[in-house]
Design an enzyme around this catalytic site. Structure first.
Site, PDB file in Angstrom:
ATOM      1  N   ARG A 254      11.651   8.919   0.371  1.00  0.00           N
ATOM      2  CA  ARG A 254      10.645   7.986  -0.451  1.00  0.00           C
ATOM      3  C   ARG A 254      11.603   8.744  -1.630  1.00  0.00           C
ATOM      4  O   ARG A 254      12.024   9.695  -2.030  1.00  0.00           O
ATOM      5  CB  ARG A 254       9.673   9.336  -0.584  1.00  0.00           C
ATOM      6  CG  ARG A 254       8.578   8.760  -1.163  1.00  0.00           C
ATOM      7  CD  ARG A 254       7.945   6.871  -1.281  1.00  0.00           C
ATOM      8  NE  ARG A 254       6.616   6.140  -1.912  1.00  0.00           N
ATOM      9  CZ  ARG A 254       6.981   5.389  -2.286  1.00  0.00           C
ATOM     10  NH1 ARG A 254       7.105   4.332  -1.551  1.00  0.00           N
ATOM     11  NH2 ARG A 254       5.054   5.315  -2.603  1.00  0.00           N
TER      12      ARG A 254
ATOM     13  N   THR B 262       8.115  -5.313   0.800  1.00  0.00           N
ATOM     14  CA  THR B 262       8.721  -4.409   1.649  1.00  0.00           C
ATOM     15  C   THR B 262       9.200  -5.023   2.805  1.00  0.00           C
ATOM     16  O   THR B 262       9.358  -6.179   3.041  1.00  0.00           O
ATOM     17  CB  THR B 262       7.410  -3.415   1.538  1.00  0.00           C
ATOM     18  OG1 THR B 262       7.339  -2.651   0.773  1.00  0.00           O
ATOM     19  CG2 THR B 262       8.087  -1.821   2.534  1.00  0.00           C
TER      20      THR B 262
ATOM     21  N   THR C  48      12.157   0.151   1.394  1.00  0.00           N
ATOM     22  CA  THR C  48      11.224  -0.975   0.106  1.00  0.00           C
ATOM     23  C   THR C  48      11.786  -0.696  -1.464  1.00  0.00           C
ATOM     24  O   THR C  48      12.071   0.335  -1.843  1.00  0.00           O
ATOM     25  CB  THR C  48       9.767  -0.336  -0.385  1.00  0.00           C
ATOM     26  OG1 THR C  48       9.154  -1.551  -1.558  1.00  0.00           O
ATOM     27  CG2 THR C  48       9.603   0.793  -0.493  1.00  0.00           C
TER      28      THR C  48
ATOM     29  N   ASP D 160       3.394   3.182  -7.815  1.00  0.00           N
ATOM     30  CA  ASP D 160       2.594   4.367  -7.129  1.00  0.00           C
ATOM     31  C   ASP D 160       2.194   5.206  -7.682  1.00  0.00           C
ATOM     32  O   ASP D 160       1.100   5.501  -6.487  1.00  0.00           O
ATOM     33  CB  ASP D 160       3.612   4.042  -5.518  1.00  0.00           C
ATOM     34  CG  ASP D 160       3.777   2.977  -4.454  1.00  0.00           C
ATOM     35  OD1 ASP D 160       3.202   1.711  -5.186  1.00  0.00           O
ATOM     36  OD2 ASP D 160       4.532   2.893  -3.941  1.00  0.00           O
TER      37      ASP D 160
ATOM     38  N   SER E 243       2.762   6.225  -0.939  1.00  0.00           N
ATOM     39  CA  SER E 243       2.681   5.655  -0.614  1.00  0.00           C
ATOM     40  C   SER E 243       2.271   5.158   0.113  1.00  0.00           C
ATOM     41  O   SER E 243       1.016   5.752   1.266  1.00  0.00           O
ATOM     42  CB  SER E 243       3.981   5.234   0.615  1.00  0.00           C
ATOM     43  OG  SER E 243       4.527   4.622   1.090  1.00  0.00           O
ATOM     44  N   SER E 244       1.630   3.855   1.516  1.00  0.00           N
ATOM     45  CA  SER E 244       0.972   3.149   2.278  1.00  0.00           C
ATOM     46  C   SER E 244       1.695   3.059   3.026  1.00  0.00           C
ATOM     47  O   SER E 244       0.966   2.590   4.588  1.00  0.00           O
ATOM     48  CB  SER E 244      -0.191   2.073   1.700  1.00  0.00           C
ATOM     49  OG  SER E 244      -0.993   2.285   0.827  1.00  0.00           O
TER      50      SER E 244
ATOM     51  N   GLY F  71       2.142  -3.518   0.759  1.00  0.00           N
ATOM     52  CA  GLY F  71       1.146  -2.781  -0.404  1.00  0.00           C
ATOM     53  C   GLY F  71       0.053  -1.567   0.854  1.00  0.00           C
ATOM     54  O   GLY F  71       0.000  -1.697   1.499  1.00  0.00           O
TER      55      GLY F  71
HETATM   56  O1  DON Z   1       5.098   2.638  -0.775  1.00  0.00           O
HETATM   57  C1  DON Z   1       3.796   1.793  -1.048  1.00  0.00           C
HETATM   58  O2  DON Z   1       3.135   1.209  -0.755  1.00  0.00           O
HETATM   59  C2  DON Z   1       4.050   0.526  -1.799  1.00  0.00           C
HETATM   60  N1  DON Z   1       5.809   0.616  -2.766  1.00  0.00           N
HETATM   61  C3  DON Z   1       4.772  -0.327  -1.162  1.00  0.00           C
HETATM   62  C4  DON Z   1       5.561  -1.918  -1.153  1.00  0.00           C
HETATM   63  C5  DON Z   1       5.042  -3.231  -0.082  1.00  0.00           C
HETATM   64  O3  DON Z   1       5.028  -2.946   0.409  1.00  0.00           O
HETATM   65  C6  DON Z   1       5.020  -4.176  -0.794  1.00  0.00           C
HETATM   66  N2  DON Z   1       5.017  -5.642  -0.169  1.00  0.00           N
HETATM   67  N3  DON Z   1       4.758  -6.130   0.154  1.00  0.00           N
END
Ligand code: DON
Length: 578
Positions: free
Chosen positions: A113, A388, A406, A430, A459-460, A481
């Site tokens: 990350r 992502t 991502t 985030d 993060s998710s 996300g």
């Molecule tokens: O880490 C995370 O949770 C976000 N930065 C992920 C972003 C994401 O999945 C956007 N996608 N559709």
């Protein structure tokens, strides 16, 4: 070293290109792939499978395994290939997480990350009145965290790789240098962001074009090919030190960026203990903090155990209501308790304990919804669809790896590093920019996820591996996300509770709730109006959304063969195997 001499540095004998092309064409001919979206079963492979967001990246992974490489070699090659062919989310300027299960059952997880720059501060996105400055954490040069991907790939390779790093990076150099043909979806995606590309890059970059991109156009990332060659030849130092690091820092300074050469040189990915839980006699192996994904997923699954979803049916009002109520509570916990464990004591054991979960879910009523405000005060925000990417790989030796990676938004902060040819992330968004104020996913947070120098943002992302009776059963993951966790949750329930094939589970329409904003998003075209009206009667506020997630999953079938299931209805995602 001036950039011109880097070009000289990149030696790519033509005979290698031809050889690669021949091998590539041979494999395309031999790999199994289906495009039939009406099919209930995905791509079947005897022993190896790659499911990723782009056919060329999946092909690169298959190619590596055909040459005798393992799943981890293939993962490194796919990650670099996605940085070229899927630059909206594939990256070397971002970060991600890997969840690993070796054939002997050993498990591991790698956190690559991004980190906040050392000059980052808690209030860096607030104005003098203490209000969040819109856009500052999502677009442009201050939005960027210190990238983790290149270090992560070197760490992964050092521990598990069997082929040389140079062999694993070479296919991406080929794709970047020789170009590739755009699909309709890619052309449209590039067209959509032309204004952002121009606003953030005042020089020619490969994604900018004066006339609209069309399906079938070729695109070349020559400078990226040079950058990848430097990484190939100099290892992680090719990215975190020297000319590329210098270019990153200089480019960011142009627009108020605060990243330093030391931030880049000091970046380290981390091996972490995966988070593990049980669900109806299955072992769930997922990503621990700084992702909220694994903890939240296991909370959801533990809470699901007391309901008979198999009898109640898939996407019926009763099943959906119970799932929504679980989600409401789990996302409230996420906002309060989860953050980077190196900076904040995440009460992971408590959150996953039987006693806590029993109590947490005890007030769920099956005949009416709970008001999210009654669970904890919060402020509503929007949920946007952004990008992502996730990929899953199983090799002929039985090893498995699930990676979600991502730049955060599509093309990250929209800044392509001058002369180096890759986009940087906007992962700083985030963090919780201000307690209680939602980020772009409508997620709110507090102290646990406040900005601090060198800290990782919550993060998710939820790369996940499932075992049954001590054997590998499934790999799953997706972008989306905040919606990642609930999409992964649904693919697991679809297989375990509803007996679906992997492809049916991926194709099935999805829905999402995240505590705040207090609404249920549901995908168009998959829910009976009767289901919607019954949920509305229970008090839920429903809202249509175009699409939720782009899954890339693999299931080990009863006969030991692999079913690769990619989201062919929602993207160009492709499973390939042999
Ligand atoms: O880490 C995370 O949770 C976000 N930065 C992920 C972003 C994401 O999945 C956007 N996608 N559709």
């Amino acid at each position: 070293m001036p950039l011109a001499s880097i070009f000289e540095h990149m030696i790519f004998p033509i005979k290698n290109l031809l050889l690669y092309f021949l091998i590539y064409s041979f494999i395309v001919g031999c790999s199994t792939s289906i495009e039939d979206i009406s099919s209930n079963v995905g791509v079947i492979g005897d022993s190896a499978m790659v499911a990723s967001a782009h056919p060329l990246a999946s092909q690169v992974g298959v190619d590596i395994m055909r040459k005798g490489g393992n799943a981890f070699d293939a993962a490194v090659a796919v990650q670099f290939a996605l940085a070229v062919v899927y630059p909206r989310a594939g990256n070397i300027g971002g970060g991600g997480f890997a969840v690993i299960r070796e054939s002997n059952g050993n498990i591991a997880s790698l956190d690559f990350r991004e980190k906040a720059p050392s000059l980052a501060s808690k209030d860096m996105y607030l104005d003098i009145n203490g209000e969040v400055i819109q856009g500052k954490s999502t677009v442009g040069r201050l939005a960027c965290g210190v990238p983790g991907t290149v270090d992560g790939m070197y760490r992964l390779h050092e521990k598990y790789g069997s082929m040389s790093m140079s062999e694993l990076i070479q296919p991406s150099i080929f794709l970047a240098d020789q170009g590739f043909i755009l699909t309709a979806d890619e052309a449209q995606n590039l067209n959509r962001f032309q204004e952002d590309f121009k606003a953030n890059n005042s020089w020619a970059i490969p994604t900018i074009k004066e006339t609209a991109w069309q399906e079938g156009d070729s695109i070349y990332y020559k400078e990226l090919a040079v950058t990848l060659s430097l990484i190939r030849d100099m290892g992680r130092a090719g990215f975190y030190e020297g000319i590329i690091a210098d270019q990153i820092v200089k480019d960011l300074r142009r627009g108020g960026g605060i990243m330093t050469m030391e931030d880049l040189a000091n970046y380290e990915s981390k091996w972490r203990e995966p988070v593990v839980g049980q669900y109806r006699n299955h072992k769930i192996i997922s990503m621990p903090p700084p992702s909220s994904g694994g903890v939240a997923l296991i909370q959801l699954l533990r809470g699901s155990e007391k309901y008979s979803f198999d009898n109640w049916g898939h996407n019926t009002p009763k099943t959906m209501h119970a799932m929504i109520e679980l989600e409401r509570r789990v996302y409230a916990d996420r906002a309060t308790y989860l953050g980077d464990p190196d900076y904040y004591e995440v009460p992971q054991e408590m959150l996953l304990s039987d006693e806590y979960l029993e109590e947490r879910f005890s007030d769920i009523a099956l005949n009416k919804k709970t008001d999210s405000k009654a669970i904890k005060e919060g402020i509503e925000g929007a949920i946007e669809s952004v990008e992502t990417t996730h990929f899953s790989i199983v090799d002929p030796f039985g090893n498995a790896i699930a990676i979600t990676t991502t730049l955060n938004n599509y093309f990250g902060n929209k800044v392509m590093v001058k002369g180096a040819g890759f986009f940087l992330n906007d992962e700083m968004d985030d963090f919780s920019l201000k307690p209680g104020v939602p980020n772009q996913f409508g997620l709110i947070g507090a102290e646990a996820n406040a900005i601090a120098p060198n800290k990782r943002m919550l993060s998710s992302m939820t790369p996940t591996i499932v075992e049954k009776d001590g054997r590998l059963l499934m790999l799953t993951g997706t972008p989306g996300g905040a919606t990642i966790i609930t999409s992964v949750y649904q693919t697991i329930l679809n297989v375990i509770d509803h007996g679906m094939t992997m492809q049916e589970s991926v194709n099935a329409k999805r829905f999402h709730h995240q505590w705040l904003p207090d609404k249920v998003l549901f995908e168009e075209g998959g829910f009976d109006p009767k289901v919607i009206s019954e949920l509305t009667e229970l008090g839920h506020n429903l809202e249509l959304i175009d699409g939720l997630g782009r899954m890339d999953c693999i299931l080990v079938m009863e006969d030991g063969k692999l079913e690769g299931a990619s989201d062919i209805t929602r993207g160009n995602n492709t499973s390939l195997g042999f």
